[in-house]
Enzyme design. Structure first.
Site, PDB file in Angstrom:
ATOM      1  N   ARG A 123      71.703   7.990  15.673  1.00 57.28           N
ATOM      2  CA  ARG A 123      71.285   9.013  16.643  1.00 57.28           C
ATOM      3  C   ARG A 123      71.275  10.426  16.062  1.00 57.28           C
ATOM      4  NH1 ARG A 123      74.634   5.913  19.983  1.00 57.28           N
ATOM      5  NH2 ARG A 123      73.438   4.530  21.331  1.00 57.28           N
ATOM      6  N   GLU A 187      49.195  27.785   0.529  1.00 58.63           N
ATOM      7  CA  GLU A 187      50.086  28.175   1.634  1.00 58.63           C
ATOM      8  C   GLU A 187      50.731  29.540   1.347  1.00 58.63           C
ATOM      9  OE1 GLU A 187      50.063  26.335   4.368  1.00 58.63           O
ATOM     10  OE2 GLU A 187      49.412  24.350   3.661  1.00 58.63           O
ATOM     11  N   LYS A 237      57.665  32.366   6.606  1.00 60.06           N
ATOM     12  CA  LYS A 237      57.616  31.184   7.470  1.00 60.06           C
ATOM     13  C   LYS A 237      58.834  31.146   8.391  1.00 60.06           C
ATOM     14  CE  LYS A 237      57.092  26.448   8.389  1.00 60.06           C
ATOM     15  NZ  LYS A 237      56.774  25.060   8.047  1.00 60.06           N
ATOM     16  N   GLU A 247      56.840  25.999  18.827  1.00 58.50           N
ATOM     17  CA  GLU A 247      55.404  26.196  18.794  1.00 58.50           C
ATOM     18  C   GLU A 247      54.790  26.601  20.138  1.00 58.50           C
ATOM     19  OE1 GLU A 247      52.794  22.979  17.069  1.00 58.50           O
ATOM     20  OE2 GLU A 247      53.038  24.286  15.349  1.00 58.50           O
ATOM     21  N   HIS A 262      41.710  21.075   8.102  1.00 57.25           N
ATOM     22  CA  HIS A 262      41.924  19.658   8.426  1.00 57.25           C
ATOM     23  C   HIS A 262      40.602  18.912   8.532  1.00 57.25           C
ATOM     24  CE1 HIS A 262      46.234  20.218  10.135  1.00 57.25           C
ATOM     25  NE2 HIS A 262      46.270  19.716   8.914  1.00 57.25           N
TER      26      HIS A 262
END
Ligand SMILES: NC(=O)c1ccc[n+]([C@@H]2O[C@H](COP(=O)([O-])OP(=O)(O)OC[C@H]3O[C@@H](n4cnc5c(N)ncnc54)[C@H](O)[C@@H]3O)[C@@H](O)[C@H]2O)c1
Ligand SMILES: [Zn+2]
Length: 372
Positions: A123, A187, A237, A247, A262
């Site tokens: 978990r 990036e 970042k 987000e 993409h």
């Protein structure tokens, strides 16, 4: 030439976990992990190529007899539930229990896969991220996203599981194949465009040296510069994700270049690397932003120039029809209510915030114009 591992000034301390950076920092993984995520057992997960180079070195920094190296074959095609099942079974067989810390040693594939193993094993156990590609250092290792790919698409099954610590050793980049290094530079360029024009200018100056590959190990000044770039990119970042962990808004600016990117990546049948596709995406999206009256004129030229200096492609392959690219953006998960949303620059270093939404719908014709 080692540089003493030090805490990166990531997002002015906004991240809830430390980011250590320094040449030969892989030799300090045990020391960092002992403080950030003390455990009884250690599961170091790497792909076989990275394991061969750095596996024993990292295991050697951990308490002897209590650390085990687990490997997967290299490649995106192994970032799967099958690898997750095998790794978790092997960990259980090896006697790893709840008191285990996972060390994710590798590129973004291993970071995502081992991160997801850590998120779910018993978990959830802590993970220390030790990124070994430029892309993983400046992007994948910070932010807490973990996932595996499934037949329906990439990264569709996963969890948010922030690392207990990140350890970045820039010197491992000496063995990284040059195309992988270049792809990571995309990036880095993105971070400059979305957040820091002065940083972009510094990066542009360094790119002609870096596109050929990592500097010789003895070139202290060159490595200082590489280290500074990685640290600044991580800080950018981190600053974005720290203020927007799940987000909702600002984090969307990290998608700059990625909507067209993409689409181009998928249409190429993945013969373009992610970073190469994003480089094309950044140029096209900056051009579209100018056409839509969102970006200052000259923005796209600057982005194109920096992308070229990195030796990355700045336009779609000629056999890839603009219409096909626009069509492919529609199946991207960022499409909402018909219109495809884009994170767009207002000018280099500053992204457009449409009333705090940080992404705006663009008409297909505008994107077609930029692609043409
Ligand atoms: N979680 C996130 O926020 C996030 C962000 C961006 C990308 N990603 C994911 O990252 C993945 C891509 O990562 P990547 O580009 O690092 O690819 P990768 O992990 O496949 O690594 C690329 C290749 O380089 C080799 N390699 C790695 N480090 C090396 C080294 N130091 N020396 C020699 N060889 C080395 C690997 O064996 C591999 O063959 C994708 O799956 C993507 O979805 C995740
Ligand atoms: Zn990306």
């Amino acid at each position: 030439v080692p540089s003493a591992p030090h805490l990166a000034d990531a997002a002015e301390g906004a991240l809830p976990y430390p980011v250590w950076i320094g040449r030969r920092a892989v030799d300090e993984v045990g020391a960092v992990a002992a403080t950030a995520a003390p455990a009884h057992r250690w599961a170091v997960i790497a792909d076989s190529a990275v394991a061969e180079r750095y596996g024993a070195r990292v295991v050697g920094t951990l308490p002897s007899g209590r650390a085990t190296l687990f490997t997967v074959p290299p490649g995106e095609e192994h970032k799967t539930r099958a690898s997750w099942a095998r790794l978790t079974d092997e960990m259980l067989d090896a006697g790893c229990g709840r008191d285990t810390t996972v060390v994710a040693l590798g590129g973004g594939v291993v970071g995502d896969l081992a991160g997801f193993v850590a998120a779910t094993f018993m978990r959830g156990v802590p993970v220390v991220q030790v990124p070994t590609t430029l892309l993983a250092m400046v992007d994948a290792s910070v932010g807490g996203k973990t996932a595996v790919d499934v037949p329906a698409g990439k990264n569709l099954v996963g969890a948010f599981h922030p690392p207990a610590a990140v350890v970045v050793d820039p010197l491992v980049l000496v063995s990284l194949p040059q195309p992988e290094l270049k792809a990571g530079l995309a990036e880095v360029v993105k971070h400059g465009v979305i957040a820091d024009a002065a940083y972009l200018a510094r990066v542009a100056y360094l790119l002609p040296g870096l596109r050929a590959g990592a500097p010789p190990v003895a070139d202290v000044a060159a490595w200082d510069a590489v280290e500074a770039v990685i640290a600044r990119s991580i800080a950018i970042k981190a600053g974005v994700v720290a203020s927007d962990e799940r987000e909702g808004g600002l984090r969307k600016i990290l998608n700059y270049g990625h909507t067209v990117g993409h689409a181009v990546e998928i249409l190429s049948g993945f013969s373009l690397r992610h970073g190469e596709a994003v480089a094309i995406g950044m140029v096209v999206e900056a051009d579209a932003a100018e056409r839509a009256g969102i970006a200052q004129s000259g923005t796209a030229d600057t982005v194109r120039e920096v992308v070229r200096r990195a030796g990355l492609p700045d336009r779609r392959p000629p056999d890839m029809a603009p219409e096909a690219v626009v069509h492919a953006t529609r199946t991207d998960k960022k499409a909402r209510a018909g219109a495809v949303e884009y994170a767009l620059p207002e000018r280099v270093g500053t992204m457009a915030s449409a009333g705090g939404r940080w992404s705006v719908p663009l008409p297909d014709e505008v994107v077609l114009g930029a692609l043409a």
